[in-house]
Design a protein around this motif. Structure first.
Motif, mmCIF file in Angstrom:
data_model
loop_
_atom_site.group_PDB
_atom_site.id
_atom_site.type_symbol
_atom_site.label_atom_id
_atom_site.label_comp_id
_atom_site.label_asym_id
_atom_site.label_seq_id
_atom_site.Cartn_x
_atom_site.Cartn_y
_atom_site.Cartn_z
ATOM 1 N N TRP A 148 -72.534 15.836 -2.922
ATOM 2 C CA TRP A 148 -72.457 16.472 -1.480
ATOM 3 C C TRP A 148 -71.661 15.569 -0.864
ATOM 4 O O TRP A 148 -70.990 15.866 0.409
ATOM 5 C CB TRP A 148 -73.914 16.322 -0.861
ATOM 6 N N MET A 149 -71.270 14.371 -1.143
ATOM 7 C CA MET A 149 -70.579 13.070 -0.788
ATOM 8 C C MET A 149 -69.036 13.512 -1.091
ATOM 9 O O MET A 149 -68.131 13.273 -0.151
ATOM 10 C CB MET A 149 -70.980 11.784 -0.759
ATOM 11 N N ASP A 150 -68.887 13.266 -2.288
ATOM 12 C CA ASP A 150 -67.677 13.256 -2.948
ATOM 13 C C ASP A 150 -66.674 14.626 -2.816
ATOM 14 O O ASP A 150 -65.529 14.577 -2.955
ATOM 15 C CB ASP A 150 -67.773 13.128 -4.417
ATOM 16 N N PHE A 151 -67.477 15.592 -2.317
ATOM 17 C CA PHE A 151 -66.788 16.853 -2.089
ATOM 18 C C PHE A 151 -67.140 17.397 -0.694
ATOM 19 O O PHE A 151 -67.373 18.770 -0.523
ATOM 20 C CB PHE A 151 -67.265 18.022 -3.184
ATOM 21 N N LYS A 152 -67.316 16.547 0.149
ATOM 22 C CA LYS A 152 -67.570 16.838 1.584
ATOM 23 C C LYS A 152 -66.619 17.655 2.141
ATOM 24 O O LYS A 152 -66.984 18.720 3.018
ATOM 25 C CB LYS A 152 -67.706 15.562 2.383
ATOM 26 N N GLU A 153 -65.153 17.323 2.009
ATOM 27 C CA GLU A 153 -64.224 18.237 2.603
ATOM 28 C C GLU A 153 -64.356 19.535 2.203
ATOM 29 O O GLU A 153 -64.093 20.557 2.892
ATOM 30 C CB GLU A 153 -62.839 17.640 1.983
ATOM 31 N N GLU A 154 -64.579 19.787 0.853
ATOM 32 C CA GLU A 154 -64.769 21.245 0.354
ATOM 33 C C GLU A 154 -65.967 21.809 1.003
ATOM 34 O O GLU A 154 -65.765 23.068 1.401
ATOM 35 C CB GLU A 154 -64.737 21.222 -1.126
ATOM 36 N N ILE A 155 -66.986 21.290 0.980
ATOM 37 C CA ILE A 155 -68.300 21.957 1.604
ATOM 38 C C ILE A 155 -68.089 22.188 2.932
ATOM 39 O O ILE A 155 -68.698 23.136 3.414
ATOM 40 C CB ILE A 155 -69.423 20.839 1.195
ATOM 41 N N SER A 156 -67.411 21.240 3.588
ATOM 42 C CA SER A 156 -67.276 21.435 5.267
ATOM 43 C C SER A 156 -66.483 22.794 5.765
ATOM 44 O O SER A 156 -66.535 23.063 6.597
ATOM 45 C CB SER A 156 -66.482 20.169 5.926
ATOM 46 N N ARG A 157 -65.728 23.262 4.649
ATOM 47 C CA ARG A 157 -65.008 24.619 4.876
ATOM 48 C C ARG A 157 -65.807 25.920 4.743
ATOM 49 O O ARG A 157 -65.455 26.713 4.926
ATOM 50 C CB ARG A 157 -63.827 24.721 3.888
ATOM 51 N N ILE A 158 -67.078 25.517 4.088
ATOM 52 C CA ILE A 158 -68.029 26.533 3.736
ATOM 53 C C ILE A 158 -69.183 26.422 4.857
ATOM 54 O O ILE A 158 -69.568 27.539 5.333
ATOM 55 C CB ILE A 158 -68.559 26.489 2.134
ATOM 56 N N CYS A 159 -69.782 25.251 4.942
ATOM 57 C CA CYS A 159 -70.790 25.004 6.005
ATOM 58 C C CYS A 159 -70.136 24.485 7.329
ATOM 59 O O CYS A 159 -69.214 23.718 7.397
ATOM 60 C CB CYS A 159 -72.138 24.224 5.460
ATOM 61 N N SER A 160 -70.933 24.805 8.505
ATOM 62 C CA SER A 160 -70.695 24.386 9.651
ATOM 63 C C SER A 160 -71.082 22.818 9.986
ATOM 64 O O SER A 160 -70.678 22.080 10.715
ATOM 65 C CB SER A 160 -71.238 25.108 10.941
ATOM 66 N N SER A 161 -72.088 22.350 8.847
ATOM 67 C CA SER A 161 -72.427 21.090 9.061
ATOM 68 C C SER A 161 -73.240 20.671 7.599
ATOM 69 O O SER A 161 -73.511 21.526 6.787
ATOM 70 C CB SER A 161 -73.700 20.943 10.325
ATOM 71 N N GLN A 162 -73.413 19.415 7.497
ATOM 72 C CA GLN A 162 -74.166 18.807 6.529
ATOM 73 C C GLN A 162 -75.098 17.939 6.946
ATOM 74 O O GLN A 162 -74.971 17.089 7.826
ATOM 75 C CB GLN A 162 -72.875 17.973 5.534
ATOM 76 N N GLY A 163 -76.161 17.788 5.968
ATOM 77 C CA GLY A 163 -77.232 16.904 6.205
ATOM 78 C C GLY A 163 -78.241 17.175 5.611
ATOM 79 O O GLY A 163 -78.548 18.045 4.790
ATOM 80 N N HIS A 164 -79.439 16.151 5.469
ATOM 81 C CA HIS A 164 -80.439 16.345 4.636
ATOM 82 C C HIS A 164 -81.399 17.707 5.007
ATOM 83 O O HIS A 164 -81.803 17.650 6.065
ATOM 84 C CB HIS A 164 -81.273 14.942 4.806
ATOM 85 N N ALA A 165 -81.338 18.309 4.071
ATOM 86 C CA ALA A 165 -82.330 19.824 4.078
ATOM 87 C C ALA A 165 -81.605 20.518 5.168
ATOM 88 O O ALA A 165 -82.228 21.290 5.642
ATOM 89 C CB ALA A 165 -83.594 19.227 4.702
ATOM 90 N N GLY A 166 -80.300 20.163 5.283
ATOM 91 C CA GLY A 166 -79.468 21.123 6.278
ATOM 92 C C GLY A 166 -78.798 22.324 5.768
ATOM 93 O O GLY A 166 -79.325 22.800 4.682
ATOM 94 N N GLU A 167 -77.830 22.831 6.350
ATOM 95 C CA GLU A 167 -77.396 23.939 5.939
ATOM 96 C C GLU A 167 -76.472 23.845 4.534
ATOM 97 O O GLU A 167 -76.935 25.017 3.869
ATOM 98 C CB GLU A 167 -76.334 24.245 6.983
#
Length: 242
Positions: A148-167
C-alpha cells in the motif's frame, strides 16, 4: 500433466527439495491480526498480501519464472491498535527475532532471494531489522515490499484517499471476499498528527473505531483495479530482480 502446487505448505518434503533447486525466489506474505474498523475482518492485512502473492505467482509463471509462496506470518507488531478487541500484538523485538529466524531458515535452505510481501505498517521497522541481521550472516537478498506504500502513486489514481481500513483497503477486501465486509458499518475519517506520539491507548485518538480514513466510497471494482496494478508492478520488479 501433473502440476505441483507452488504453495510451500502443500508440498511434501521431497517435492520441496526438488522445487527449491529450480525456483528463482520465495515470497513470504506477512501481516497482522488486528482491528480494521467495524466493517473489515481482523485478517485484512494478511488477506491482501496473500491475494497479491497468488496473482504475482501466476504472472511470473506466464513469463516462464517459477517462484514459491511460503505460508504467511499472521501475527505482527500492532501496538497502536491493541486497544481494540481482536488485535493480537507481538512486541517489536519478539516479532523481529521470529522473522529473523524464519529468514535464516530459508537462507539455509539455499534460497538466494526472499521477497517479504508486507501488509501491515507496524511490521516495517522490525522487518527491516530482521533482514539486516540475516543478510550480514548469509548469502541471501531480502526484498521488502509494502504493497500500500510502495505503490501509493498508482493507488491514489484509483482511490480518493488511503488509510487504515479506508477506501483502498476496504476496496481490496471487497474484491477478495465481499462476504467479509460490512459496508453498512463502513464509516470513518482521516486523522493526522504533525509528529509521532507514543502513549498508551493512542489508538483511540488516531484510529477511532479502528479506522483512519473514510471507507464509504470503496468498491470491489476499485479493489480489483488495485490488486491488478499492484501485482503487475511487483511482477515487473521481480522479473528484473530474478
Amino acid at each position: 500433466m501433473i502440476v505441483i502446487p507452488m504453495k510451500m505448505e502443500e508440498l511434501t518434503w521431497e517435492d520441496f527439495e526438488k522445487i527449491k533447486t529450480r525456483v528463482k525466489g520465495l515470497i513470504l506474505p506477512v501481516g497482522s491480526v488486528e482491528a480494521h474498523g467495524k466493517h473489515l475482518p481482523l485478517g485484512t492485512d494478511v488477506f491482501a498480501p496473500l491475494e497479491i502473492s497468488r496473482r504475482v505467482e501466476e504472472k511470473l509463471k506466464d513469463r516462464g519464472i517459477d517462484i514459491l509462496i511460503a505460508p504467511p506470518i499472521w501475527y505482527g507488531h500492532s501496538f497502536v491498535l491493541n486497544v481494540y478487541p481482536g488485535t493480537i500484538n507481538v512486541k517489536s523485538g519478539t516479532f523481529q527475532k521470529y522473522v529473523q529466524e524464519i529468514l535464516e531458515e530459508f537462507a539455509k535452505e539455499g534460497f538466494e532471494k526472499v521477497i517479504i510481501l508486507n501488509g501491515h505498517g507496524g511490521n516495517i521497522y522490525p522487518l527491516i531489522g530482521a533482514a539486516e541481521e540475516v543478510v550480514e550472516k548469509y548469502d541471501v537478498e531480502v526484498v521488502l515490499i509494502n504493497w500500500w506504500m510502495d505503490f501509493k502513486e498508482e493507488i491514489s489514481r484509483i482511490c480518493s484517499s488511503q488509510g487504515h481500513a479506508g477506501e483502498d483497503e476496504t476496496s481490496v477486501i471487497l474484491a477478495i471476499n465481499p462476504e467479509l465486509v460490512k459496508m453498512e458499518k463502513a464509516i470513518g475519517e482521516r486523522r493526522t498528527r504533525p509528529v509521532r506520539i507514543i502513549k498508551k491507548d493512542i489508538g483511540l485518538d488516531i484510529f477511532p473505531n479502528g479506522v483512519n480514513d473514510n471507507p464509504h466510497n470503496a468498491t470491489a471494482e476499485k479493489g480489483e483495479e488495485i490488486l491488478e496494478v499492484v501485482s503487475e508492478k511487483i511482477t515487473n520488479i521481480l522479473v528484473e530482480l530474478l
